[in-house]
Design a protein around this motif. Structure first.
Motif, PDB file in Angstrom:
ATOM      1  N   MET A  72      26.969 -49.397  11.333  1.00  0.00           N
ATOM      2  CA  MET A  72      26.451 -50.137  10.183  1.00  0.00           C
ATOM      3  C   MET A  72      27.170 -51.485  10.039  1.00  0.00           C
ATOM      4  SD  MET A  72      26.688 -49.155   6.133  1.00  0.00           S
ATOM      5  CE  MET A  72      28.078 -50.207   5.728  1.00  0.00           C
ATOM      6  N   ALA A  98      31.121 -53.430   1.304  1.00  0.00           N
ATOM      7  CA  ALA A  98      30.470 -52.467   2.195  1.00  0.00           C
ATOM      8  C   ALA A  98      31.441 -51.428   2.733  1.00  0.00           C
ATOM      9  CB  ALA A  98      29.820 -53.203   3.363  1.00  0.00           C
ATOM     10  N   GLY A 128      31.070 -47.858   5.476  1.00  0.00           N
ATOM     11  CA  GLY A 128      30.188 -46.957   6.225  1.00  0.00           C
ATOM     12  C   GLY A 128      30.641 -46.866   7.659  1.00  0.00           C
ATOM     13  N   ALA A 150      25.961 -54.018  12.606  1.00  0.00           N
ATOM     14  CA  ALA A 150      24.650 -54.570  12.239  1.00  0.00           C
ATOM     15  C   ALA A 150      24.787 -55.545  11.074  1.00  0.00           C
ATOM     16  CB  ALA A 150      23.695 -53.433  11.858  1.00  0.00           C
ATOM     17  N   LEU A 151      25.651 -55.198  10.142  1.00  0.00           N
ATOM     18  CA  LEU A 151      25.859 -56.053   8.970  1.00  0.00           C
ATOM     19  C   LEU A 151      26.525 -57.373   9.369  1.00  0.00           C
ATOM     20  CD1 LEU A 151      25.752 -56.238   5.854  1.00  0.00           C
ATOM     21  CD2 LEU A 151      27.950 -55.029   5.783  1.00  0.00           C
ATOM     22  N   GLY A 171      27.082 -46.573   3.510  1.00  0.00           N
ATOM     23  CA  GLY A 171      26.394 -45.818   4.547  1.00  0.00           C
ATOM     24  C   GLY A 171      26.911 -44.391   4.540  1.00  0.00           C
ATOM     25  N   ASN A 187      17.052 -48.817   7.327  1.00  0.00           N
ATOM     26  CA  ASN A 187      18.496 -48.762   7.057  1.00  0.00           C
ATOM     27  C   ASN A 187      18.901 -49.748   5.961  1.00  0.00           C
ATOM     28  OD1 ASN A 187      18.835 -51.342   8.228  1.00  0.00           O
ATOM     29  ND2 ASN A 187      18.950 -50.412  10.271  1.00  0.00           N
ATOM     30  N   VAL A 188      20.189 -49.754   5.657  1.00  0.00           N
ATOM     31  CA  VAL A 188      20.675 -50.587   4.549  1.00  0.00           C
ATOM     32  C   VAL A 188      20.544 -52.085   4.826  1.00  0.00           C
ATOM     33  CG1 VAL A 188      22.231 -48.994   3.353  1.00  0.00           C
ATOM     34  CG2 VAL A 188      23.032 -50.212   5.376  1.00  0.00           C
ATOM     35  N   ILE A 189      20.499 -52.444   6.093  1.00  0.00           N
ATOM     36  CA  ILE A 189      20.346 -53.865   6.417  1.00  0.00           C
ATOM     37  C   ILE A 189      18.935 -54.318   6.009  1.00  0.00           C
ATOM     38  CG2 ILE A 189      20.545 -55.638   8.231  1.00  0.00           C
ATOM     39  CD1 ILE A 189      23.157 -53.992   7.685  1.00  0.00           C
ATOM     40  N   GLY A 204      22.486 -46.077   2.032  1.00  0.00           N
ATOM     41  CA  GLY A 204      21.747 -45.638   3.214  1.00  0.00           C
ATOM     42  C   GLY A 204      22.227 -44.286   3.705  1.00  0.00           C
ATOM     43  N   ASP A 232      16.976 -42.764   7.293  1.00  0.00           N
ATOM     44  CA  ASP A 232      16.524 -42.875   8.686  1.00  0.00           C
ATOM     45  C   ASP A 232      15.198 -42.148   8.888  1.00  0.00           C
ATOM     46  OD1 ASP A 232      18.888 -44.178   9.101  1.00  0.00           O
ATOM     47  OD2 ASP A 232      19.887 -42.501  10.115  1.00  0.00           O
TER      48      ASP A 232
END
Lengths: 305, 251
Positions: free
Chosen positions: B191, B185, B187, B194-195, B111, B164-166, B135, B155
């Protein structure tokens, strides 16, 4: 030229040199030993120990400020029991003089900690933290109450013959009154100063930069304040002073000794330059050579005003 | 532990506000591990006072590269360093990504400047399928330094997937065997949150390299705590991390 005598006395405590590592800036010695030879340093003061383990404050705990930093660690520590079982064996091996710093939320807790630790031969003295600005109970509540500082000194004195150093807060007026009380109640020395209460806000989120809102300011930014406090105590009270506050090199250290400190502690600099202690020792030797001083203790309170 | 001045070999812009600085180091770089970091002093005086932690982005012979985004005083000073000047390095610090698990596909999620540790990781990932999910806010942050098989997301939709990356990961995992996949990962915390949520009921390994303000970088200042699930005391990002199993940590 003969070897320069760097040794200093703090009450009955003899240090091979005046360089001490400040509490809370070297943990229990193991991490910083990867960078520096702890056996060469005057003394190490451990991270504050409390009776029970303390988790410490949630993040964010630190933030940088101009020539300084704010911290609100919240006295995170392993507690007395774990300290004795797992930390003292390492500290014993490194052959440096060990001062154990104690923090507590009540006078009884200070006494209990000292009673438990008193029998540990490795501990050569106690530094009593009555001035941590970052915890709700204890800490500054005591540090700003001159009667409490007196009582703590008196009660701890009754429990140990080892040197007792009381670490004073700069967050009050008349620090010398506190030093006077420490002396009267049998304390051997005072450390001055602990951190100054400060804060910092983010101008976009409008929120404090550290979770605790306020923290303790340390680093070069506080050096003039610390020097003034050491001077005040030195002028008014006959008690050994351990100077603390923003010392980053040997020149800062010499300044503290001239102003009135018998020894000094380095703290924040350990984070930036973990070899600072040894560099300061070398710098002190050179300074003494250049100025024809054979005993560094001759520097103490040698100010000309 | 190494602590000394190192000479700048190069300092090049790779995207908007994003640079890659190479430093000559006088020690063997063979044992450096992906995910480790150095704590760097950018000035010879007390302003800025503290070191700045940067993960290793790349290693070429005796040069270590750090990717950084100019966000404040410290990184601004670094961005002005030219060949021949010095920076004071302390390290290597921290643990590293674990690449010895039995996975055949590595999904790398970066991220923004969180992409920094991955060029070095990618070099160390031999005989693996690698997919990079990168992302960012906007196209101006995009680059491909040391990366392979990149899927971008933004974004504002200016590059790659508008999201986003998700969102990218969701597509990627549908085409993968979860048991043979490992995610790496790095970021911002938003992020990671969310991950972590997305992976809750999935059976895929994920290691997260966490960022934090630090003073020392090696465990003495206690400034970078991270909470573990089911553990009453804090761990430290600098010493116990910066790489953690994402399922273990409270973000």
């Amino acid at each position: 030229m003969n070897e320069i005598d760097l040794s200093v006395n703090i009450g009955s405590l003899k240090l091979k040199n005046p360089v001490m590592l400040a509490s809370g800036t070297v943990g229990y010695g193991n991490e910083i030993s990867e960078f520096t030879d702890l056996s060469k340093i005057g003394a190490i003061v451990t991270k504050s120990i409390s009776l029970k383990p303390r988790k410490g404050n949630p993040p964010q705990r630190i933030t940088e400020t101009p020539s300084g930093m704010l911290n609100a660690i919240g006295l995170a520590n392993v507690g007395v029991e774990e300290f004795i079982t797992h930390k003292i064996p390492f500290l014993k091996k490194i052959n440096s003089t060990l001062i154990c710093n104690i923090a507590a939320s009540s006078i009884e807790e200070y006494i209990e900690c000292v009673e438990i630790l008193e029998t540990q031969e490795t501990i050569k003295g106690f530094e009593i933290n009555v001035s941590c600005p970052n915890v709700k109970e204890g800490g500054l509540i005591f540090g700003n109450d001159i009667n409490a500082v007196g009582r703590i000194t008196e009660k701890v004195r009754a429990k140990t013959n080892k040197p007792i150093i009381i670490k004073l807060s700069p967050n009050n007026s008349n620090i010398s009154d506190y030093a006077e009380v420490v002396k009267k109640e049998g304390g051997d020395a005072v450390s001055a100063i602990n951190t100054l209460v400060g804060t910092a806000f983010d101008i976009y989120s409008r929120k404090p930069k550290i979770k605790n809102i306020t923290g303790g300011l340390s680093g070069p930014a506080i050096k003039p304040v610390a020097l003034a406090k050491v001077l005040e105590i030195s002028r008014k009270v006959d008690i050994p002073i351990i100077g603390i506050g923003g010392i980053f090199d040997w020149k800062d250290a010499v300044e503290f000794m001239i102003v009135g400190a018998s020894a000094f502690q380095i703290g924040t600099v350990n984070f930036v330059n973990p070899r600072a202690s040894l560099e300061i020792i070398e710098g002190l030797k050179k300074y003494c050579e250049e100025t024809s001083i054979t005993k560094i203790s001759d520097l103490i309170a040698s100010r000309i005003i | 532990m190494f602590i000394d001045d190192c000479v700048v070999a190069s300092n090049t812009k790779i995207a908007e506000n994003t640079f890659l600085i190479g430093l000559e180091v006088p020690f063997s770089t063979e044992k450096l591990l992906p995910g480790q970091f150095f704590n760097i002093k950018v000035s010879n005086n007390s302003f800025p006072l503290l070191r700045r932690p940067f993960s290793i982005s790349d290693v070429i012979e005796n040069r270590i590269y750090f990717m950084y985004k100019v966000v404040g005083e410290g990184t601004s000073i670094i961005s002005k360093k030219v060949k021949g000047e010095t920076l004071n390095l302390l390290g290597p610090l921290g643990n590293s990504f674990n690449i010895d698990d039995s996975f055949s596909t590595a999904i790398i999620i970066g991220g923004g400047i969180g992409i920094a540790p991955f060029p070095f990781l990618i070099k160390k990932l031999v005989n693996k399928n690698i997919q990079v999910l990168f992302g960012m806010r906007s196209k101006s942050e995009a680059h491909n330094y040391g990366l392979v098989n990149i899927n971008y997301s933004s974004d504002d939709g200016s590059i790659g997937l508008h999201g986003n990356v998700i969102d990218l990961l969701d597509v990627e995992l549908k085409n993968s065997d979860e048991t043979k996949t490992k995610i790496f990962a790095c970021g911002p915390n938003a992020m990671f949150r969310a991950l972590q949520k997305y992976l809750t009921n999935k059976n895929v390994l994920c290691e997260a390299s966490m960022e934090s303000a630090m003073a020392c970088g090696f465990g003495i200042c206690q400034g970078c705590p991270i909470e573990f699930k089911n553990n009453p005391s804090y761990n430290l990002i600098c010493k116990d991390g910066p790489v953690f199993n994402i399922k273990d940590i409270v973000i």
